[in-house]
Design a protein around this motif. Structure first.
Motif, PDB file in Angstrom:
ATOM      1  N   ILE A  17       6.819  -4.675  -4.183  1.00 38.89           N
ATOM      2  CA  ILE A  17       5.795  -4.254  -3.224  1.00 38.89           C
ATOM      3  C   ILE A  17       5.530  -5.302  -2.156  1.00 38.89           C
ATOM      4  O   ILE A  17       5.291  -4.963  -0.986  1.00 38.89           O
ATOM      5  N   GLU A  18       5.582  -6.565  -2.528  1.00 35.48           N
ATOM      6  CA  GLU A  18       5.182  -7.637  -1.604  1.00 35.48           C
ATOM      7  C   GLU A  18       5.902  -7.574  -0.256  1.00 35.48           C
ATOM      8  O   GLU A  18       5.261  -7.613   0.794  1.00 35.48           O
ATOM      9  N   PRO A  19       7.223  -7.458  -0.218  1.00 35.56           N
ATOM     10  CA  PRO A  19       7.886  -7.399   1.095  1.00 35.56           C
ATOM     11  C   PRO A  19       7.589  -6.115   1.868  1.00 35.56           C
ATOM     12  O   PRO A  19       7.712  -6.084   3.094  1.00 35.56           O
ATOM     13  N   LEU A  20       7.196  -5.048   1.159  1.00 36.08           N
ATOM     14  CA  LEU A  20       6.882  -3.793   1.837  1.00 36.08           C
ATOM     15  C   LEU A  20       5.520  -3.858   2.523  1.00 36.08           C
ATOM     16  O   LEU A  20       5.319  -3.229   3.570  1.00 36.08           O
TER      17      LEU A  20
ATOM     18  N   ASP B 155      -1.155   1.189   7.978  1.00 36.66           N
ATOM     19  CA  ASP B 155      -1.494   0.187   8.985  1.00 36.66           C
ATOM     20  C   ASP B 155      -1.164  -1.192   8.466  1.00 36.66           C
ATOM     21  O   ASP B 155      -1.527  -1.555   7.344  1.00 36.66           O
ATOM     22  N   GLN B 156      -0.471  -1.977   9.285  1.00 37.05           N
ATOM     23  CA  GLN B 156      -0.179  -3.365   8.912  1.00 37.05           C
ATOM     24  C   GLN B 156      -1.445  -4.197   9.039  1.00 37.05           C
ATOM     25  O   GLN B 156      -2.260  -3.987   9.925  1.00 37.05           O
TER      26      GLN B 156
ATOM     27  N   GLU C 200       3.960  -6.039   4.259  1.00 34.94           N
ATOM     28  CA  GLU C 200       3.946  -6.555   5.630  1.00 34.94           C
ATOM     29  C   GLU C 200       4.700  -5.643   6.597  1.00 34.94           C
ATOM     30  O   GLU C 200       4.481  -5.702   7.798  1.00 34.94           O
ATOM     31  N   ARG C 201       5.547  -4.798   6.065  1.00 34.78           N
ATOM     32  CA  ARG C 201       6.387  -3.963   6.920  1.00 34.78           C
ATOM     33  C   ARG C 201       5.611  -2.779   7.507  1.00 34.78           C
ATOM     34  O   ARG C 201       5.885  -2.332   8.615  1.00 34.78           O
ATOM     35  N   GLY C 202       4.677  -2.232   6.736  1.00 36.99           N
ATOM     36  CA  GLY C 202       3.887  -1.114   7.218  1.00 36.99           C
ATOM     37  C   GLY C 202       4.532   0.241   7.021  1.00 36.99           C
ATOM     38  O   GLY C 202       3.963   1.259   7.393  1.00 36.99           O
ATOM     39  N   HIS C 203       5.701   0.286   6.395  1.00 37.63           N
ATOM     40  CA  HIS C 203       6.380   1.558   6.141  1.00 37.63           C
ATOM     41  C   HIS C 203       7.478   1.328   5.119  1.00 37.63           C
ATOM     42  O   HIS C 203       7.899   0.184   4.881  1.00 37.63           O
ATOM     43  N   CYS C 204       7.969   2.396   4.534  1.00 37.32           N
ATOM     44  CA  CYS C 204       9.097   2.290   3.600  1.00 37.32           C
ATOM     45  C   CYS C 204       9.637   3.668   3.302  1.00 37.32           C
ATOM     46  O   CYS C 204       8.993   4.689   3.593  1.00 37.32           O
TER      47      CYS C 204
ATOM     48  N   ARG D 294      -2.281  -3.779  -2.933  1.00 36.54           N
ATOM     49  CA  ARG D 294      -1.584  -4.461  -1.851  1.00 36.54           C
ATOM     50  C   ARG D 294      -1.355  -3.604  -0.608  1.00 36.54           C
ATOM     51  O   ARG D 294      -1.168  -4.139   0.486  1.00 36.54           O
ATOM     52  N   ILE D 295      -1.343  -2.298  -0.790  1.00 28.08           N
ATOM     53  CA  ILE D 295      -1.047  -1.384   0.319  1.00 28.08           C
ATOM     54  C   ILE D 295      -2.336  -0.660   0.720  1.00 28.08           C
ATOM     55  O   ILE D 295      -2.983  -0.050  -0.127  1.00 28.08           O
ATOM     56  N   PRO D 296      -2.717  -0.709   1.992  1.00 27.44           N
ATOM     57  CA  PRO D 296      -3.904   0.027   2.448  1.00 27.44           C
ATOM     58  C   PRO D 296      -3.626   1.535   2.425  1.00 27.44           C
ATOM     59  O   PRO D 296      -2.511   1.960   2.076  1.00 27.44           O
ATOM     60  N   PRO D 297      -4.609   2.361   2.786  1.00 27.48           N
ATOM     61  CA  PRO D 297      -4.377   3.807   2.789  1.00 27.48           C
ATOM     62  C   PRO D 297      -3.066   4.184   3.481  1.00 27.48           C
ATOM     63  O   PRO D 297      -2.774   3.714   4.583  1.00 27.48           O
ATOM     64  N   PHE D 298      -2.285   5.009   2.821  1.00 29.69           N
ATOM     65  CA  PHE D 298      -0.946   5.358   3.309  1.00 29.69           C
ATOM     66  C   PHE D 298      -0.821   6.858   3.482  1.00 29.69           C
ATOM     67  O   PHE D 298      -1.601   7.639   2.915  1.00 29.69           O
TER      68      PHE D 298
END
Length: 408
Positions: A133-136, A406-407, A138-142, A375-379
Motif C-alpha cells: 500500500i505504501e507506494p500506492l 486525492d493525493q 503517494e500515487r493517488g491511483h492504482c 493510509r488511503i483517503p476516500p477513494f
C-alpha cells in the motif's frame, strides 16, 4: 421456459428443466458477473435446472438444496468434478476426495488454520499489506487487481510455504494461466508446471525442513509412521496453491469495488477501525453479498433428488451468490446491512468440505482493509475503468479495477 436443443438433451432431463445458460459467458455491458446468476432468479427458472452448456450440468438455486448438496457427499461427491469435464484432473487433497479418505489431510491442515493460528499470522499480514500500500498512497491511483489484490494473497502463499518474496511474479504467472486460460493445451502444460514447481519445493523442504506449512506437510507421517504418498503430498500443495489465490483476489476486488462506489460504507469501516467485532461483522456481510465461487459436485449414483432424476456422473454447479440471497433465509437479502447480526452465508461452503482456510481468508480481507483505510483517503472508481473487464466461471471477478483518490 422450455427450449429445444440439438443434439437432444439427456433422456433423464425433462424439457421443462432445460435452460440455455453458460456461466462462463458474460454478455457485453454486464459490469458484475454475478448478475447473470441473479437474472436466472428474476426470470423464474426452476430451482433445479439442466443446461447443455459446458458439457452439460445441473444447477441448484435454492439455499436449502445447495446446503444439502454440500453436506451429502454420498450423492454429491467432490471427486473429479470440473465443469466442463477435464480428464484427468488433479485429485486435490483433501477437498477433492470424500470422507473418510479426505480426513487424513483435513486433520493435517486444520490445526494450521484455526482462528488462534491465523491470529498469529496477523503481524506478517500487516507488514506485507503495508509494503504494497505504501507506494500506492503517494500515487493517488492504482489498478487494484494488479497492484494489490493479486499480489497480497500470492505473497501469503509464499510466506506460508517458506518461499522468498522474490518468486512472487513467477507464482502470479502460474496462477494467472491456471485461472484464466481457456486453451486446453496451455492449461495442461500449466498444471504440469505447477506440479513440477511443487515437487521441487517439497523435495527441498524434505531435505531442509523449516517452520512453514510446506515442511509440515512433507514431514507428516501416517498413523503407521510412514511418509504420506508423494502424489497426495503434491495434491495437497496444489490445493493450497489454487484455493488460496483467486477466491481471495476476487473477493477483495468485489469489496473494494463496492466501497469505491459507496462512500457511506467506506465511512462505516473507517469509524470502526478500532472495533474489530463490528469490523469483522461488516466484512461477513460483504462476503455474503459478494460470494465469488460457483462450486462443482459429481453425482455418485442414479438417484432422485427433490423429485428430480439424477444420473451417475452428472455434474452439478452450486452458485454461492444465489444461495446467499435467498429470501427464505436472509431478511431483505439484496440489501447490504453492515450490521447484520445473523449471517449464515455459504461463501466458504458447508459440511465436511467447508473451506479449511476460511479463517485465513477473512483475516486477509480484514487486515488488507484496515491497512488500506489507514493510509488511503476516500477513494472512488476511476472513470476510465475499462468496460468488459469481467469474467465468469468457477470464480467470478474482474481483470481490472482502477481506483483513484486525492493525493496528500
Amino acid at each position: 421456459m422450455t427450449l429445444q436443443f440439438q443434439p437432444p438433451p439427456p433422456d433423464h432431463v425433462p424439457p421443462e428443466r432445460m435452460v440455455d445458460f453458460d456461466f462462463f459467458h458474460i454478455p457485453p455491458g454486464v459490469s458484475d458477473p454475478a448478475e447473470i446468476w441473479h437474472d436466472l432468479v428474476r426470470r423464474g427458472v426452476p430451482d433445479i435446472f439442466y443446461t447443455p452448456r459446458n458439457g452439460g450440468h445441473w444447477v441448484l438455486l435454492d439455499y436449502a438444496d445447495i446446503v444439502e448438496a454440500y453436506r451429502d457427499y454420498s450423492v454429491f461427491s467432490t471427486y473429479q468434478t470440473p465443469v466442463p469435464p477435464i480428464e484427468p484432473f488433479p485429485v486435490v487433497q483433501p477437498q477433492g476426495v470424500d470422507p473418510p479418505a479426505h480426513n487424513t489431510f483435513r486433520r493435517l491442515l486444520a490445526p494450521m488454520f484455526t482462528p488462534i493460528a491465523v491470529r498469529g499470522m496477523t503481524d506478517e499480514l500487516r507488514r506485507r499489506a503495508d509494503q504494497l500500500i505504501e507506494p500506492l498512497a503517494e500515487r493517488g491511483h492504482c489498478d487494484f487487481i494488479a497492484d494489490f489484490a493479486e499480489r497480497f494473497p500470492t505473497g501469503t502463499f509464499l510466506n506460508l510455504f517458506g518461499l522468498p518474496e522474490s518468486r512472487l511474479d513467477e507464482f502470479l504467472a502460474l496462477a494467472n494461466t491456471f485461472f484464466r486460460s481457456t486453451d486446453p493445451a496451455a492449461r495442461a502444460d500449466n498444471i504440469a508446471l505447477i506440479y513440477a514447481v511443487l515437487d521441487q519445493l517439497f523435495r527441498d523442504k524434505q531435505a531442509n525442513p523449516g517452520d512453514d506449512i510446506a515442511s509440515a506437510i512433507v514431514t507428516a507421517r501416517t498413523e503407521a509412521g510412514e511418509p504420506h504418498d508423494w502424489t497426495d503430498v503434491l495434491n495437497c500443495g496444489f490445493l493450497l496453491f489454487v484455493a488460496g489465490l483467486d477466491t481471495v483476489t476476487n473477493t477483495l476486488a468485489y469489496i473494494w469495488r463496492y466501497l469505491a462506489t459507496t462512500p457511506a460504507a467506506q465511512q462505516h469501516f473507517r469509524d470502526r477501525l478500532d472495533d474489530p467485532d463490528a469490523f469483522l461483522r461488516a466484512i461477513e456481510e460483504l462476503m455474503r453479498i459478494n460470494a465469488v465461487s460457483n462450486l462443482f459436485r459429481r453425482v455418485t449414483h442414479d438417484c432422485e433428488f427433490r423429485g428430480v432424476q439424477l444420473r451417475r456422473n452428472d455434474r452439478v454447479v452450486l452458485p454461492n451468490t444465489v444461495a446467499n440471497r435467498d429470501p427464505r433465509v436472509f431478511a431483505d437479502p439484496q440489501t447490504i446491512d453492515l450490521d447484520r447480526a445473523v449471517n449464515v452465508h455459504v461463501t466458504f461452503g458447508v459440511g465436511p468440505h467447508r473451506c479449511v482456510g476460511s479463517h485465513l481468508a477473512k483475516r486477509e480481507v480484514m487486515v488488507a482493509l484496515q491497512e488500506w483505510l489507514r493510509r488511503i483517503p476516500p477513494f472512488e472508481l476511476d472513470p476510465d475503468q475499462p468496460a468488459g473487464s469481467v469474467f465468469g466461471g468457477s470464480v467470478m471477478g474482474f481483470t481490472s479495477l482502477r481506483l483513484r483518490w486525492d493525493q496528500r
